[in-house]
Write a protein that holds these residues in place. Structure first.
Motif, PDB file in Angstrom:
ATOM      1  N   SER A 221      13.614  38.054 -14.330  1.00  0.00           N
ATOM      2  CA  SER A 221      14.231  38.119 -15.652  1.00  0.00           C
ATOM      3  C   SER A 221      13.839  39.398 -16.374  1.00  0.00           C
ATOM      4  CB  SER A 221      13.803  36.895 -16.476  1.00  0.00           C
ATOM      5  OG  SER A 221      14.321  36.970 -17.784  1.00  0.00           O
ATOM      6  N   ALA A 222      12.579  39.807 -16.228  1.00  0.00           N
ATOM      7  CA  ALA A 222      12.101  41.023 -16.893  1.00  0.00           C
ATOM      8  C   ALA A 222      12.562  42.278 -16.173  1.00  0.00           C
ATOM      9  CB  ALA A 222      10.579  41.001 -16.982  1.00  0.00           C
ATOM     10  N   CYS A 223      12.637  42.224 -14.843  1.00  0.00           N
ATOM     11  CA  CYS A 223      12.972  43.400 -14.023  1.00  0.00           C
ATOM     12  C   CYS A 223      14.033  43.004 -12.994  1.00  0.00           C
ATOM     13  CB  CYS A 223      11.722  43.925 -13.331  1.00  0.00           C
ATOM     14  SG  CYS A 223      10.389  44.360 -14.470  1.00  0.00           S
ATOM     15  N   PRO A 224      15.290  42.863 -13.407  1.00  0.00           N
ATOM     16  CA  PRO A 224      16.337  42.302 -12.543  1.00  0.00           C
ATOM     17  C   PRO A 224      16.693  43.126 -11.315  1.00  0.00           C
ATOM     18  CG  PRO A 224      17.275  43.126 -14.597  1.00  0.00           C
ATOM     19  CD  PRO A 224      15.792  43.150 -14.768  1.00  0.00           C
ATOM     20  N   LYS A 225      16.295  44.395 -11.267  1.00  0.00           N
ATOM     21  CA  LYS A 225      16.638  45.224 -10.106  1.00  0.00           C
ATOM     22  C   LYS A 225      15.473  45.367  -9.120  1.00  0.00           C
ATOM     23  CE  LYS A 225      19.527  48.616 -10.702  1.00  0.00           C
ATOM     24  NZ  LYS A 225      20.094  49.920 -11.120  1.00  0.00           N
ATOM     25  N   SER A 226      14.377  44.670  -9.375  1.00  0.00           N
ATOM     26  CA  SER A 226      13.206  44.745  -8.489  1.00  0.00           C
ATOM     27  C   SER A 226      13.089  43.477  -7.639  1.00  0.00           C
ATOM     28  CB  SER A 226      11.925  44.914  -9.313  1.00  0.00           C
ATOM     29  OG  SER A 226      11.951  46.111 -10.052  1.00  0.00           O
ATOM     30  N   TYR A 227      12.476  43.618  -6.465  1.00  0.00           N
ATOM     31  CA  TYR A 227      12.169  42.457  -5.635  1.00  0.00           C
ATOM     32  C   TYR A 227      11.203  41.552  -6.392  1.00  0.00           C
ATOM     33  CZ  TYR A 227      14.159  43.217  -0.974  1.00  0.00           C
ATOM     34  OH  TYR A 227      15.012  43.327   0.094  1.00  0.00           O
ATOM     35  N   SER A 228      11.513  40.269  -6.448  1.00  0.00           N
ATOM     36  CA  SER A 228      10.629  39.331  -7.133  1.00  0.00           C
ATOM     37  C   SER A 228       9.966  38.357  -6.168  1.00  0.00           C
ATOM     38  CB  SER A 228      11.403  38.552  -8.203  1.00  0.00           C
ATOM     39  OG  SER A 228      12.457  37.815  -7.610  1.00  0.00           O
ATOM     40  N   TYR A 229      10.582  38.150  -4.982  1.00  0.00           N
ATOM     41  CA  TYR A 229       9.969  37.326  -3.931  1.00  0.00           C
ATOM     42  C   TYR A 229      10.550  37.798  -2.603  1.00  0.00           C
ATOM     43  CZ  TYR A 229      14.107  34.321  -3.243  1.00  0.00           C
ATOM     44  OH  TYR A 229      15.363  33.852  -2.946  1.00  0.00           O
ATOM     45  N   ALA A 230      10.042  37.252  -1.490  1.00  0.00           N
ATOM     46  CA  ALA A 230      10.304  37.833  -0.172  1.00  0.00           C
ATOM     47  C   ALA A 230      11.780  37.950   0.197  1.00  0.00           C
ATOM     48  CB  ALA A 230       9.573  37.015   0.897  1.00  0.00           C
ATOM     49  N   PHE A 231      12.620  37.006  -0.228  1.00  0.00           N
ATOM     50  CA  PHE A 231      14.026  37.021   0.187  1.00  0.00           C
ATOM     51  C   PHE A 231      14.971  37.403  -0.949  1.00  0.00           C
ATOM     52  CE2 PHE A 231      12.013  34.020   3.214  1.00  0.00           C
ATOM     53  CZ  PHE A 231      12.242  34.745   4.374  1.00  0.00           C
ATOM     54  N   ASP A 232      14.495  38.238  -1.821  1.00  0.00           N
ATOM     55  CA  ASP A 232      15.272  38.684  -2.977  1.00  0.00           C
ATOM     56  C   ASP A 232      16.081  39.938  -2.651  1.00  0.00           C
ATOM     57  OD1 ASP A 232      16.197  38.809  -5.560  1.00  0.00           O
ATOM     58  OD2 ASP A 232      14.355  39.640  -6.397  1.00  0.00           O
ATOM     59  N   PRO A 234      19.628  40.628  -1.989  1.00  0.00           N
ATOM     60  CA  PRO A 234      20.961  41.046  -2.458  1.00  0.00           C
ATOM     61  C   PRO A 234      20.972  41.915  -3.700  1.00  0.00           C
ATOM     62  CG  PRO A 234      20.953  38.727  -1.825  1.00  0.00           C
ATOM     63  CD  PRO A 234      19.530  39.165  -1.825  1.00  0.00           C
ATOM     64  N   THR A 235      20.063  41.681  -4.645  1.00  0.00           N
ATOM     65  CA  THR A 235      20.087  42.444  -5.900  1.00  0.00           C
ATOM     66  C   THR A 235      18.953  43.456  -5.991  1.00  0.00           C
ATOM     67  OG1 THR A 235      18.747  40.751  -7.017  1.00  0.00           O
ATOM     68  CG2 THR A 235      21.137  40.507  -7.128  1.00  0.00           C
ATOM     69  N   SER A 236      18.248  43.694  -4.885  1.00  0.00           N
ATOM     70  CA  SER A 236      17.024  44.484  -4.987  1.00  0.00           C
ATOM     71  C   SER A 236      16.931  45.657  -4.030  1.00  0.00           C
ATOM     72  CB  SER A 236      15.804  43.569  -4.776  1.00  0.00           C
ATOM     73  OG  SER A 236      15.857  42.450  -5.625  1.00  0.00           O
ATOM     74  N   THR A 237      17.806  45.730  -3.035  1.00  0.00           N
ATOM     75  CA  THR A 237      17.791  46.837  -2.082  1.00  0.00           C
ATOM     76  C   THR A 237      18.936  47.790  -2.403  1.00  0.00           C
ATOM     77  OG1 THR A 237      16.848  45.451  -0.335  1.00  0.00           O
ATOM     78  CG2 THR A 237      17.912  47.490   0.351  1.00  0.00           C
ATOM     79  N   PHE A 238      18.640  49.097  -2.414  1.00  0.00           N
ATOM     80  CA  PHE A 238      19.630  50.100  -2.781  1.00  0.00           C
ATOM     81  C   PHE A 238      19.755  51.137  -1.663  1.00  0.00           C
ATOM     82  CE2 PHE A 238      18.077  48.128  -6.562  1.00  0.00           C
ATOM     83  CZ  PHE A 238      19.215  47.931  -7.323  1.00  0.00           C
ATOM     84  N   THR A 239      20.910  51.787  -1.603  1.00  0.00           N
ATOM     85  CA  THR A 239      21.162  52.760  -0.542  1.00  0.00           C
ATOM     86  C   THR A 239      21.714  54.054  -1.119  1.00  0.00           C
ATOM     87  OG1 THR A 239      23.414  51.923  -0.163  1.00  0.00           O
ATOM     88  CG2 THR A 239      21.644  50.950   1.160  1.00  0.00           C
ATOM     89  N   CYS A 240      21.511  55.126  -0.357  1.00  0.00           N
ATOM     90  CA  CYS A 240      22.026  56.444  -0.708  1.00  0.00           C
ATOM     91  C   CYS A 240      22.191  57.217   0.590  1.00  0.00           C
ATOM     92  CB  CYS A 240      21.034  57.151  -1.638  1.00  0.00           C
ATOM     93  SG  CYS A 240      21.715  58.569  -2.555  1.00  0.00           S
ATOM     94  N   ALA A 241      23.110  58.157   0.635  1.00  0.00           N
ATOM     95  CA  ALA A 241      23.328  58.942   1.846  1.00  0.00           C
ATOM     96  C   ALA A 241      22.062  59.693   2.225  1.00  0.00           C
ATOM     97  CB  ALA A 241      24.479  59.912   1.646  1.00  0.00           C
ATOM     98  N   GLY A 242      21.812  59.826   3.515  1.00  0.00           N
ATOM     99  CA  GLY A 242      20.624  60.527   4.005  1.00  0.00           C
ATOM    100  C   GLY A 242      20.513  61.925   3.439  1.00  0.00           C
ATOM    101  N   GLY A 243      19.287  62.361   3.169  1.00  0.00           N
ATOM    102  CA  GLY A 243      19.049  63.685   2.607  1.00  0.00           C
ATOM    103  C   GLY A 243      18.918  63.690   1.103  1.00  0.00           C
TER     104      GLY A 243
END
Length: 327
Positions: A221-232, A234-243
């Motif tokens: 609730s405080a940090c919605p874009k961070s991992y909060s537990y082991a299987f979190d 969908p809303t916590s992993t981000f991607t960007c093109a290599g480099g």
């Protein structure tokens, strides 16, 4: 004579090609820039994953209002965190830290990870610019400092290059049963209680059986874009093109620079201010839409774009030189 001219021309062309290849390889390499906006010195720790080479440092001192940059090899993976309250014992004992200590007894962590609780930034870089980087900020091992990761790159297929992290001072809202280090850090429920349902282990070692707890929901609730537990995931992993380049900011208290992290890494220090004041301070979100977007999970305001590509000027100069020499 004609043979000598042809041989010389061939050598010049080969030199120009090698120079261009080196420039392109350099353009694909990522840069990690660490920025300290806390009101005190922190000691970042660096742990490479198994199979990834160590960076040029595994731990270093980062004074307030300063920065330091590293260039990892392509395909590198590992994690970063900040240690706080570090010093050697007055009686001449081993060097240690109040939070995030890696137990090495010195500034360098030498392949050791952070003792929970600690806010973690985790990265898996692509082996080339054709792939995708994966990154996140995790509270699975607890929390000790606000941290934000900014990506400066091209989103690529399926990527967003969004900023992520936790800008809220969770130490101020940490339940008594999770609080440690005299209020300087907040444990995860797994670390505090060690039971399978909190640690997602044993019968709870799958997304179907391990669900968010009251404690992890508080973090989320405080940090919605961070991992909060082991299987979190969908809303916590981000991607960007290599480099892409990445800026890891501890105690972010002002809007990030719109310049790329390559530009910011040319200076060893930066002038920075922060509304974070250790365990008793907070972060002002109302006047900063970028920080507020992280607190609310609005990714549309939390993206950055790569600036002009400086190596193009060198490319043009190298081609002009090669053409002139071949005349």
């Amino acid at each position: 004579m004609g043979t000598l001219v042809s041989l010389g021309s061939f050598c010049l062309v080969r030199f120009a090609v090698r120079l261009l290849l080196l420039m392109f390889r350099g353009a694909e390499a990522s840069t990690f820039t660490f920025v300290n906006k806390c009101g005190q010195t922190v000691w970042p720790g660096i742990l490479s994953n198994a199979g990834s080479p160590a960076l040029e440092s595994t731990g270093f001192e980062l004074p307030a209002a300063s920065s330091r940059a590293f260039q990892p090899p392509t395909g590198w993976s590992g994690r970063f965190w900040a240690r706080t309250g570090c010093s050697a014992a007055a009686s001449g004992g081993a060097w240690s830290c109040a939070t995030g200590d890696c137990g090495s007894g010195q500034v360098e962590c030498n392949g050791a990870g952070a003792a929970p609780p600690a806010t973690l930034a985790e990265f898996t870089l692509a082996p080339s610019s054709a792939g995708q980087d994966f990154y996140d900020v995790s509270l699975v091992d607890g929390y000790n400092l606000p941290m934000v990761v900014e990506a400066s790159g091209t989103p690529g297929a399926g990527g967003s290059c969004a900023a992520t992290g936790c800008v809220v001072d969770l130490n101020r809202m940490c339940p008594a049963e999770l609080r440690v280090a005299e209020g300087g850090a907040c444990r995860s429920a797994c670390e505090a209680f060690g039971t399978p349902e909190f640690c997602c282990s044993g019968a709870y070692a799958s997304p179907a059986t391990c669900r968010p707890s009251t404690y992890s929901q508080m973090f989320k609730s405080a940090c919605p874009k961070s991992y909060s537990y082991a299987f979190d995931d969908p809303t916590s992993t981000f991607t960007c093109a290599g480099g892409a380049d990445y800026t890891i900011t501890f105690c972010p208290g002002s809007a990030p620079s719109q310049k790329s992290s390559r530009d910011s890494s040319t200076s060893s220090t930066t002038t920075a201010s922060s509304t974070y004041s250790g365990t008793g301070g907070g972060l002002t979100l109302e006047d900063d839409s970028w920080l507020a977007s992280l607190a609310t999970g609005d990714a549309s305001h939390a993206t950055t774009a790569r600036g002009p590509v400086p190596f193009l000027y060198s490319f043009i100069a190298a081609m002009a030189l090669a053409y002139t020499l071949l005349q």
